[in-house]
Design an enzyme around this catalytic site. Sequence first.
Site, PDB file in Angstrom:
ATOM      1  N   LYS A  17      -3.104  -1.974  15.933  1.00 55.06           N
ATOM      2  CA  LYS A  17      -2.518  -1.082  16.942  1.00 55.06           C
ATOM      3  C   LYS A  17      -3.516  -0.839  18.046  1.00 55.06           C
ATOM      4  O   LYS A  17      -4.715  -0.765  17.792  1.00 55.06           O
ATOM      5  CB  LYS A  17      -2.258   0.283  16.311  1.00 55.06           C
ATOM      6  N   GLU A  26       0.831  -1.218   0.000  1.00 56.34           N
ATOM      7  CA  GLU A  26       0.000   0.000   0.000  1.00 56.34           C
ATOM      8  C   GLU A  26       0.861   1.263   0.000  1.00 56.34           C
ATOM      9  O   GLU A  26       2.069   1.211   0.274  1.00 56.34           O
ATOM     10  CB  GLU A  26      -0.952   0.011   1.196  1.00 56.34           C
TER      11      GLU A  26
END
Length: 302
Positions: A161, A26
């Site tokens: 995260k 990405e």
Amino acid sequence: MLNAYLDIQPVVAEALAAGKPVVALESTIISHGMPYPQNVETARQVEQVVRDNGAVPATIAIIDGRLKVGLDEGALEALGRAGHAATKCSRRDIPFVLANKGLGATTVASTMIIAAMAGIRVFATGGIGGVHRGAQETFDISADLQEFAQTPVAVVCAGAKSILDIGLTLEYLETQGVPVIGYQTEELPAFYTRESGFKVDYRLESPAAIAEALRLKWELGLAGGAVVANPIPTQFAMPKADIDAAIAQALREADEQGVKGKESTPFLLARVCELTGGNSLAANIQLVLNNAALGARIAASL
Ligand code: PSU
Ligand code: MN
């Protein structure tokens, strides 16, 4: 069928035509996920690690009105220098950035879409979007999660995260029918740390076992992709207390400053990086390289 807006780099097109392994990468991680110049250096290293592990890298972005699959050095540099000036493109943004002929950095969701258009089934990155903490109030749930439910690409990441609500992210994925695979782990890693306190759905021990599960899923016509969670190597993991403190402060600041929508994740990533004095950046780079290697090995097995 290839569409008229897709530009596949010749080396990628040749690999795809020959049935050789290709790994999508990405570009939001370059523009919005890391500071310059480490972002460009990392993007180059990630591509090299994919090659070293037997696959062809295809970094994806939207440039000059074209969906690019495979970027040259100049394009990587431009994205890295642009940083937040590049448009962060998720699913909803793709046609608008194409129409404007702007510089578009693709998120996990839009990278999956464009990879699937090109016939690429494996994608490696750092972290995925998810259900944000406080989503009960804000409704902030990344479009990445819906994408996993509908687009047939496996995403190798280092878990989620803890800027996110990891428990709710897993519940959402379960509802959407998205499998979460742990590579040699029973526990979902939390990006900077190997532990999150949450279990994955299936622990698999080898790239071949992961490839086999993916092959079966797709052969059965089951829509969507999968999350492949690969823990950060032990020697690069961060002390949990350090990262928790930085995340707590970044979340407080985001709340005080009213940061929301698509700005939320880039704001939190940048603040955590600043607050940990670059330690988290070093960990971030290492885990992305580790994911690139696993992605290449899964692609080679598929
Ligand atoms: N998490 C990270 N690093 C990143 C991102 C997320 O640890 O670079 C980026 C990815 O591109 C991901 C996007 O797809 O942020 C999610 O943004 P949002 O939460 O706005 O959907
Ligand atoms: Mn969001």
